[in-house]
Design a protein around this motif. Structure first.
Motif, PDB file in Angstrom:
ATOM      1  N   ASP A 176     -88.745  21.353  28.331  1.00  0.00           N
ATOM      2  CA  ASP A 176     -88.019  20.016  28.766  1.00  0.00           C
ATOM      3  C   ASP A 176     -86.244  19.909  28.457  1.00  0.00           C
ATOM      4  O   ASP A 176     -86.048  18.888  27.339  1.00  0.00           O
ATOM      5  CB  ASP A 176     -88.454  18.716  28.233  1.00  0.00           C
ATOM      6  CG  ASP A 176     -90.314  19.110  28.871  1.00  0.00           C
ATOM      7  OD1 ASP A 176     -89.914  19.352  30.098  1.00  0.00           O
ATOM      8  OD2 ASP A 176     -90.974  18.450  28.611  1.00  0.00           O
ATOM      9  N   ASP A 198     -85.153  20.519  33.030  1.00  0.00           N
ATOM     10  CA  ASP A 198     -86.353  19.631  33.168  1.00  0.00           C
ATOM     11  C   ASP A 198     -86.263  19.175  34.813  1.00  0.00           C
ATOM     12  O   ASP A 198     -85.269  19.030  35.298  1.00  0.00           O
ATOM     13  CB  ASP A 198     -86.292  18.100  32.346  1.00  0.00           C
ATOM     14  CG  ASP A 198     -87.815  17.187  32.827  1.00  0.00           C
ATOM     15  OD1 ASP A 198     -88.837  18.086  32.291  1.00  0.00           O
ATOM     16  OD2 ASP A 198     -87.381  15.803  33.394  1.00  0.00           O
ATOM     17  N   GLU A 233     -87.251  23.065  37.041  1.00  0.00           N
ATOM     18  CA  GLU A 233     -88.740  22.938  36.635  1.00  0.00           C
ATOM     19  C   GLU A 233     -88.951  21.910  37.902  1.00  0.00           C
ATOM     20  O   GLU A 233     -87.564  21.227  38.632  1.00  0.00           O
ATOM     21  CB  GLU A 233     -89.106  21.647  35.332  1.00  0.00           C
ATOM     22  CG  GLU A 233     -89.076  23.144  34.339  1.00  0.00           C
ATOM     23  CD  GLU A 233     -90.068  22.359  33.443  1.00  0.00           C
ATOM     24  OE1 GLU A 233     -91.253  22.124  33.077  1.00  0.00           O
ATOM     25  OE2 GLU A 233     -89.667  21.225  32.695  1.00  0.00           O
TER      26      GLU A 233
HETATM   27 CA    CA Z   1     -91.225  18.052  32.092  1.00  0.00          CA
END
Ligand code: CA
Ligand code: C2E
Ligand code: CA
Ligand code: CA
Length: 276
Positions: A176, A198, A233
């Motif tokens: 993140d 992220d 991600e």
């Molecule tokens: Ca996340």
């Protein structure tokens, strides 16, 4: 307290009350979830951005409650942290993921999320050492995903503790990245293998938000210069994939490449990938 002295008494907030009540009920349920086999892991593939080759899997925790149904980890992990249940749950996750990955007839890595609370528990390094030995998983196939908040507590020796973990031969990734406390100094002091970008940035960039594109570029450049790789991600579409590939991300993860899978389907995928 009924009154702050400001004259106005606290008003009753039914919304707050419901939340507190729900938390209390969930917390009690969570205490027995482990013993009652309500927790299990799903595994989401992480692939090479360049050729789509399987790089590994991220283990993601699932809670299936007989009455409440599936409860999101985004909801119950913070609860587990508050209720001091994260250590036993995190230990179960680590053991389960390592034992499972040790059976995979391939070099695929398994990435395990570690909450900052759990990481700071005194026996964590021992637990990892013991789990590797018991499962037979080679250390280099275990990756621990930590977040920037691990560096937030002063005087906890976070950098030293991460060094002890690295000395076992495992990999560390920074999850993140950019969503919390930004710790560029710490980034240069800890040998992360991968920085995970992220989904919010991936999504923003695909919607044409210039700041999001600029941030991905900057993170990729930073990672490159520190000898780290990057994982984008939450890649959901071909367009998002092409965009993060063009921006230089090394690995990709998201529904476009595969949803988190139950353990049997993960085994099948591993077998197919190693036969290919
Ligand atoms: Ca996340
Ligand atoms: P995370 O570590 O950032 O994990 C990625 C989340 O994005 C997962 O949500 C995953 O299912 C979801 N995801 C993957 N691909 C896509 C996509 O293409 N689109 C969208 N919209 N989402 C995608 P999940 O499984 O609900 O987990 C939520 C968070 O809960 C995780 O975020 C992590 O912070 C935490 N978590 C999950 N499992 C564990 C665990 O075993 N231990 C700890 N400490 N935290 C965990
Ligand atoms: Ca993660
Ligand atoms: Ca993440």
């Amino acid at each position: 307290s009924k009154d702050d002295g400001g004259g106005a008494a606290h008003s009753y907030d039914p919304q707050l009350h419901v939340q507190a009540e729900e938390r209390r009920v969930l917390e009690i349920a969570l205490r027995s979830a482990l013993e009652n086999n309500q927790l299990h892991l799903n595994y989401q593939p992480v692939v090479s951005a360049q050729n789509g080759g399987l790089a590994g899997f991220e283990a993601l925790l699932r809670w299936n409650h007989p009455e409440f149904g599936n409860i999101s980890p985004a909801k119950f992990i913070p609860l587990a942290e508050d209720a001091r249940l994260i250590a036993p749950i995190g230990e179960w996750v680590l053991r389960t993921a390592c034992h499972e990955a040790a059976k995979w007839d391939s070099g695929a890595r398994v990435a395990v999320n570690v909450s900052t609370e759990q990481l700071h528990s005194p026996n964590f390094v021992e637990l990892v050492t013991q789990t590797l030995a018991q499962s037979g998983l080679p250390a280099e196939r275990l990756e621990l995903e930590v977040t920037e908040s691990v560096f937030l507590r002063e005087g906890t020796g976070a950098v030293k503790m991460l060094e002890r973990l690295l000395a076992l031969g495992i990999k560390l990734s920074l999850d993140d990245f950019g969503t919390g406390y930004s710790s560029l100094g710490y980034l240069s002091r800890t040998r992360f293998s991968t920085i995970k970008i992220d989904r919010s940035f991936v999504q923003g960039a695909s919607q044409g938000k210039r700041e999001a594109v600029a941030i991905i570029r900057a993170v990729v450049a930073l990672a490159d210069s520190l000898g780290m790789s990057t994982t984008a991600e939450g890649v959901e579409t071909e367009e998002e994939y092409h965009m993060v590939y063009r921006l230089g991300c090394t690995k990709v993860q998201g529904y476009y490449f595969g949803r988190p899978l139950p353990v049997e389907e993960t085994r099948e995928l591993v077998a197919r990938a190693s036969a290919a």
